[in-house]
Design a protein around this motif. Structure first.
Motif, PDB file in Angstrom:
ATOM      1  N   VAL A 110       0.773  -1.227  -0.084  1.00 18.59           N
ATOM      2  CA  VAL A 110       0.149   0.279  -0.237  1.00 18.59           C
ATOM      3  C   VAL A 110       0.685   1.155  -0.005  1.00 18.59           C
ATOM      4  CG1 VAL A 110      -1.948  -1.205   0.894  1.00 18.59           C
ATOM      5  CG2 VAL A 110      -0.230   0.101   2.514  1.00 18.59           C
ATOM      6  N   GLN A 111       0.459   2.058  -0.425  1.00 15.00           N
ATOM      7  CA  GLN A 111       0.793   3.401  -0.783  1.00 15.00           C
ATOM      8  C   GLN A 111       0.321   4.609   0.352  1.00 15.00           C
ATOM      9  OE1 GLN A 111       1.961   5.583  -4.491  1.00 15.00           O
ATOM     10  NE2 GLN A 111       0.997   7.070  -2.885  1.00 15.00           N
ATOM     11  N   VAL A 112       1.379   5.445   1.267  1.00 14.42           N
ATOM     12  CA  VAL A 112       0.948   5.829   2.283  1.00 14.42           C
ATOM     13  C   VAL A 112       1.623   6.879   2.674  1.00 14.42           C
ATOM     14  CG1 VAL A 112       0.663   5.933   5.343  1.00 14.42           C
ATOM     15  CG2 VAL A 112       0.572   4.047   3.838  1.00 14.42           C
ATOM     16  N   ARG A 113       0.532   7.864   2.605  1.00 16.19           N
ATOM     17  CA  ARG A 113       1.146   9.578   2.683  1.00 16.19           C
ATOM     18  C   ARG A 113       1.348   9.538   4.195  1.00 16.19           C
ATOM     19  NH1 ARG A 113       2.885  13.770  -0.092  1.00 16.19           N
ATOM     20  NH2 ARG A 113       1.343  13.301  -1.588  1.00 16.19           N
ATOM     21  N   VAL A 114       2.348   9.677   4.795  1.00 14.96           N
ATOM     22  CA  VAL A 114       2.855  10.103   6.124  1.00 14.96           C
ATOM     23  C   VAL A 114       2.751  10.525   6.945  1.00 14.96           C
ATOM     24  CG1 VAL A 114       4.278  10.041   7.329  1.00 14.96           C
ATOM     25  CG2 VAL A 114       4.530   8.246   5.356  1.00 14.96           C
ATOM     26  N   LYS A 115       2.122  11.352   7.978  1.00 12.78           N
ATOM     27  CA  LYS A 115       1.945  12.404   8.830  1.00 12.78           C
ATOM     28  C   LYS A 115       2.784  12.423  10.183  1.00 12.78           C
ATOM     29  CE  LYS A 115      -2.461  13.580   6.637  1.00 12.78           C
ATOM     30  NZ  LYS A 115      -3.004  14.596   5.306  1.00 12.78           N
ATOM     31  N   ALA A 116       2.945  11.436  10.607  1.00 13.05           N
ATOM     32  CA  ALA A 116       3.750  11.673  11.962  1.00 13.05           C
ATOM     33  C   ALA A 116       4.795  10.477  11.392  1.00 13.05           C
ATOM     34  CB  ALA A 116       3.166  11.988  13.076  1.00 13.05           C
ATOM     35  N   CYS A 117       6.253  10.864  12.051  1.00 10.80           N
ATOM     36  CA  CYS A 117       7.264   9.017  12.246  1.00 10.80           C
ATOM     37  C   CYS A 117       7.719   9.974  13.046  1.00 10.80           C
ATOM     38  CB  CYS A 117       8.001   9.631  11.183  1.00 10.80           C
ATOM     39  SG  CYS A 117       7.865  10.126   9.857  1.00 10.80           S
ATOM     40  N   SER A 175      -4.732   9.825  17.487  1.00 11.21           N
ATOM     41  CA  SER A 175      -3.887  10.836  16.626  1.00 11.21           C
ATOM     42  C   SER A 175      -2.709  10.813  15.684  1.00 11.21           C
ATOM     43  CB  SER A 175      -3.734  12.370  17.872  1.00 11.21           C
ATOM     44  OG  SER A 175      -3.016  11.382  18.389  1.00 11.21           O
ATOM     45  N   PHE A 176      -2.623  11.234  15.262  1.00 15.83           N
ATOM     46  CA  PHE A 176      -1.701  10.268  13.722  1.00 15.83           C
ATOM     47  C   PHE A 176       0.222  10.559  14.836  1.00 15.83           C
ATOM     48  CE2 PHE A 176      -4.404  12.180  10.106  1.00 15.83           C
ATOM     49  CZ  PHE A 176      -4.524  11.308   9.691  1.00 15.83           C
ATOM     50  N   GLU A 177       0.096  11.907  15.195  1.00 18.94           N
ATOM     51  CA  GLU A 177       1.238  11.385  16.114  1.00 18.94           C
ATOM     52  C   GLU A 177       0.961  10.179  17.744  1.00 18.94           C
ATOM     53  OE1 GLU A 177       0.747  15.306  15.112  1.00 18.94           O
ATOM     54  OE2 GLU A 177      -1.252  14.009  16.528  1.00 18.94           O
ATOM     55  N   GLU A 237      -9.524   0.001  25.793  1.00 22.87           N
ATOM     56  CA  GLU A 237     -10.158   0.332  27.005  1.00 22.87           C
ATOM     57  C   GLU A 237      -9.417   0.720  27.795  1.00 22.87           C
ATOM     58  OE1 GLU A 237      -8.642  -3.422  28.630  1.00 22.87           O
ATOM     59  OE2 GLU A 237      -9.748  -5.339  26.867  1.00 22.87           O
ATOM     60  N   GLY A 238      -8.693   2.086  27.311  1.00 22.97           N
ATOM     61  CA  GLY A 238      -7.474   3.174  28.129  1.00 22.97           C
ATOM     62  C   GLY A 238      -6.716   2.942  29.012  1.00 22.97           C
ATOM     63  N   LYS A 239      -5.924   1.878  28.768  1.00 20.87           N
ATOM     64  CA  LYS A 239      -5.155   0.920  30.358  1.00 20.87           C
ATOM     65  C   LYS A 239      -4.069   1.767  29.704  1.00 20.87           C
ATOM     66  CE  LYS A 239      -7.804  -2.976  32.119  1.00 20.87           C
ATOM     67  NZ  LYS A 239      -8.339  -4.047  32.012  1.00 20.87           N
ATOM     68  N   VAL A 240      -3.418   1.982  28.371  1.00 17.73           N
ATOM     69  CA  VAL A 240      -2.106   2.359  27.747  1.00 17.73           C
ATOM     70  C   VAL A 240      -2.158   3.494  26.778  1.00 17.73           C
ATOM     71  CG1 VAL A 240      -0.902   0.770  28.325  1.00 17.73           C
ATOM     72  CG2 VAL A 240      -2.080   1.583  25.831  1.00 17.73           C
ATOM     73  N   LYS A 241      -1.339   4.574  26.598  1.00 21.00           N
ATOM     74  CA  LYS A 241      -2.098   5.190  26.021  1.00 21.00           C
ATOM     75  C   LYS A 241      -0.441   6.419  26.097  1.00 21.00           C
ATOM     76  CE  LYS A 241      -4.090   9.997  25.208  1.00 21.00           C
ATOM     77  NZ  LYS A 241      -4.789   9.771  24.411  1.00 21.00           N
ATOM     78  N   PRO A 242       0.061   6.614  24.253  1.00 16.83           N
ATOM     79  CA  PRO A 242       1.486   7.647  24.564  1.00 16.83           C
ATOM     80  C   PRO A 242       1.758   8.492  24.805  1.00 16.83           C
ATOM     81  CG  PRO A 242       0.293   6.110  22.199  1.00 16.83           C
ATOM     82  CD  PRO A 242      -0.336   5.690  23.581  1.00 16.83           C
ATOM     83  N   ARG A 243       2.799   8.863  25.617  1.00 19.18           N
ATOM     84  CA  ARG A 243       2.768  10.262  26.162  1.00 19.18           C
ATOM     85  C   ARG A 243       3.731  10.565  24.561  1.00 19.18           C
ATOM     86  NH1 ARG A 243       4.630  13.193  32.014  1.00 19.18           N
ATOM     87  NH2 ARG A 243       5.105  14.886  31.057  1.00 19.18           N
ATOM     88  N   ILE A 244       3.514  12.306  24.151  1.00 20.59           N
ATOM     89  CA  ILE A 244       4.132  13.162  23.512  1.00 20.59           C
ATOM     90  C   ILE A 244       5.006  13.318  24.224  1.00 20.59           C
ATOM     91  CG2 ILE A 244       3.912  14.101  21.545  1.00 20.59           C
ATOM     92  CD1 ILE A 244       2.997  11.296  21.433  1.00 20.59           C
ATOM     93  N   ASP A 245       5.935  13.973  23.983  1.00 16.53           N
ATOM     94  CA  ASP A 245       6.865  14.810  24.182  1.00 16.53           C
ATOM     95  C   ASP A 245       7.492  15.938  24.009  1.00 16.53           C
ATOM     96  OD1 ASP A 245       9.865  15.855  26.737  1.00 16.53           O
ATOM     97  OD2 ASP A 245       9.760  16.090  24.278  1.00 16.53           O
ATOM     98  N   VAL A 272       9.050  11.555  21.230  1.00 16.88           N
ATOM     99  CA  VAL A 272       9.564  12.727  19.998  1.00 16.88           C
ATOM    100  C   VAL A 272       9.045  11.888  18.525  1.00 16.88           C
ATOM    101  CG1 VAL A 272      11.738  13.731  19.248  1.00 16.88           C
ATOM    102  CG2 VAL A 272      11.123  13.333  21.782  1.00 16.88           C
ATOM    103  N   VAL A 273       8.255  12.939  18.112  1.00 15.85           N
ATOM    104  CA  VAL A 273       7.472  12.596  16.901  1.00 15.85           C
ATOM    105  C   VAL A 273       8.345  13.382  15.795  1.00 15.85           C
ATOM    106  CG1 VAL A 273       5.604  12.683  15.542  1.00 15.85           C
ATOM    107  CG2 VAL A 273       5.495  11.085  17.876  1.00 15.85           C
ATOM    108  N   LEU A 274       8.174  13.536  14.542  1.00 17.95           N
ATOM    109  CA  LEU A 274       8.479  14.306  13.543  1.00 17.95           C
ATOM    110  C   LEU A 274       6.842  13.848  12.784  1.00 17.95           C
ATOM    111  CD1 LEU A 274      11.677  12.508  12.297  1.00 17.95           C
ATOM    112  CD2 LEU A 274      11.503  14.624  13.781  1.00 17.95           C
ATOM    113  N   THR A 275       6.763  15.224  12.352  1.00 12.64           N
ATOM    114  CA  THR A 275       5.930  15.627  11.741  1.00 12.64           C
ATOM    115  C   THR A 275       5.855  16.006  10.430  1.00 12.64           C
ATOM    116  OG1 THR A 275       3.645  17.292  11.825  1.00 12.64           O
ATOM    117  CG2 THR A 275       5.694  17.905  12.385  1.00 12.64           C
ATOM    118  N   THR A 276       5.511  15.391   9.533  1.00 11.38           N
ATOM    119  CA  THR A 276       5.814  16.091   7.850  1.00 11.38           C
ATOM    120  C   THR A 276       4.677  16.694   6.874  1.00 11.38           C
ATOM    121  OG1 THR A 276       3.477  14.723   7.066  1.00 11.38           O
ATOM    122  CG2 THR A 276       5.851  13.424   7.448  1.00 11.38           C
ATOM    123  N   GLU A 277       4.558  18.000   8.373  1.00 15.84           N
ATOM    124  CA  GLU A 277       3.829  19.000   8.173  1.00 15.84           C
ATOM    125  C   GLU A 277       5.022  20.770   7.595  1.00 15.84           C
ATOM    126  OE1 GLU A 277       0.972  22.282   9.991  1.00 15.84           O
ATOM    127  OE2 GLU A 277       1.144  20.010  11.581  1.00 15.84           O
TER     128      GLU A 277
END
Length: 470
Positions: free
Chosen positions: A96-103, A179-181, A368-376, A400-405
């Motif tokens: 599949v071809q994916v338009r990347v939003k965040a890395c 979210s994409f992040e 279930e709300g038991k895990v959720k990534p924390r974005i620094d 730490v996240v990179l955005t393609t925006e």
């Protein structure tokens, strides 16, 4: 995630279908693509209907560009550069071809930049093991993904790009509300933590776990997963400024590794030792981890972060880590009733079923709300050097996240004066250095002149004495 399937190979071939063979000589690499397309169309004009679709497709394919972060060589932060590529990545039948939003940015990416990560091909190559985005196209054999799907992607490398082509079975559908992040922060860290704790560690209620770098991506994921099991005691190492954050996340006993001996701190609370130790450090810390285990305890080593010291490869740190490499005789394992496990997600790229099972379990916990990534923090691709610096200097709490925006023009303008100030400072420093050198030369001349004066006086006295003798 295999190297063969990874989306870093740039495919710029133009899909041109002709009903008759062109009469001119074959295209050479130096011929302009537009001219070749025109000649091909002319040659086929008498034998085929007007090829409007072809003539429209060729310019569209040629005009397509996308940005990619490329590791151009091993070294400092400046070795990862943002480049513009031409032509769409080729799409195979099962991809599949994916338009990347965040890395996602991972510690392995920092080691790869220094040439310390063996699962990344030699430069030039695009790093990146995880991303999230929208499906833009599907291959002929793909049946469980469609255009418009929001997906997260796991690969061995090659995902720090605007557009990627990846095997469909290396993608996972994003849950509602994610979210994409968050999606870019989840695959590597959470699969790593999940498989270590539950597949290797077989974590159960009332056990104890030591998590190094508890404020990092894997550390945060492991802490959250530990809290899904009843009455698990979590020891976590982090600098003192992060203790409040990791305490709120679920670490029972935060330890400042910079000012205290974490082995002594653990022994004070649990003299018998620990059930599980997650070791991303390597070297002498692996020995300490093994000695901290109680009978039936498990050491799970998954990295060698102690090798990373400074922007560029530190040969002394690498040699020290290898010199203190942990090794043990099987008889000692039997007598101590302990186990040692090694985990490396990069070498599981072919185990699709295993990875999918782990990801599905993680996504259920997320729902279930038991895990959720924390974005620094989130950084533009143009700021990848600053993002890597923040992570390498251990200043992050979470992912730490990179955005393609694309970076807004006003932000670029704001950064420009800062760069200009740096240049001006360098010029001022150079002027000061030059002035110091000039002053030094003047002082040397004065000293030489002072040294020469006594010599002249002596010579004059000698001349006068000669005249008197005459």
């Amino acid at each position: 995630m295999s190297g063969e399937d990874a989306p870093v190979q740039e495919q710029n071939a133009v899909d041109q279908k002709q009903d008759s063979k062109p009469t001119e000589e074959p295209k050479t690499e130096s011929e302009p693509a537009a001219a070749v397309a025109t000649d091909a169309s002319a040659a086929a004009a008498d034998a085929a209907p007007p090829a409007s679709a072809t003539t429209e497709k060729v310019p569209e394919e040629e005009a397509f560009t996308y940005r990619a972060l490329v590791l151009t060589g091993y070294g400092g932060y400046d070795k990862v550069k943002l480049q513009v590529k031409k032509g769409k990545p080729s799409l195979k039948a099962a991809e599949v071809q994916v338009r990347v939003k965040a890395c996602g940015l991972n510690f392995a990416d920092l080691m790869a930049r220094q040439g310390l990560y063996d699962r990344l091909p030699s430069p030039p190559v695009s790093p990146g093991m995880e991303c999230s985005g929208l499906v833009e196209a599907v291959g002929e054999e793909v049946t469980d993904r469609k255009v418009g799907d929001k997906v997260m992607v796991l690969s061995r490398f090659g995902l720090w790009q605007d557009v990627v082509a990846v095997p469909a079975n290396h993608t996972f559908l994003m849950p509602e509300g994610m979210s994409f992040e968050e999606a870019a922060a989840l695959p590597v860290n959470y699969i790593t933590a999940y498989m270590m704790l539950f597949d290797f560690g077989h974590l159960r209620p009332n056990q104890s776990v030591l998590i190094h770098s508890a404020a990092g991506g894997v550390g945060t994921a492991a802490t959250q997963l530990c809290k899904t099991v009843k009455d698990v005691t979590v020891f976590g190492t982090a600098s003192a400024s992060k203790h409040e954050a990791i305490g709120q996340a679920g670490v029972t006993h935060p330890i400042d590794y910079r000012t205290k001996d974490y082995v002594e701190e653990v022994r004070k609370i649990t003299p018998k030792g620990l059930d599980i130790v997650l070791d991303p450090l390597g070297g002498s810390d692996t020995h300490k981890a093994y000695n901290l285990l109680k009978p039936m305890g498990k050491l799970i080593t998954y990295g060698a972060a102690n090798m990373l010291a400074g922007q560029k490869k530190n040969l002394l740190a690498v040699a020290k880590n290898w010199y203190h490499q942990f090794s043990i005789h099987t008889l000692s394992l039997i007598q101590s009733n302990k186990s040692v496990c090694g985990f490396h997600l990069g070498y599981l790229d072919g185990e699709t079923e295993l990875l999918t099972q782990a990801m599905n379990a993680i996504l259920d916990l997320y729902k279930e709300g038991k895990v959720k990534p924390r974005i620094d923090s989130t950084w533009h691709l143009e700021q990848v050097g600053d993002a890597m610096r923040k992570m390498q200097e251990r200043n992050n709490i979470g992912k730490v996240v990179l955005t393609t925006e694309p970076m807004p023009e006003e932000e670029k303008k704001e950064e420009a004066p800062a760069d200009k100030k740096k240049d001006d400072k360098k010029k001022d420093d150079k002027k000061k250095d030059d002035k110091k050198k000039d002053d030094g030369k003047k002082e040397e001349k004065k000293d030489d002149k002072k040294k020469e004066e006594p010599k002249k006086e002596e010579e004059e006295k000698k001349e006068e004495a000669k005249k008197e003798d005459k």
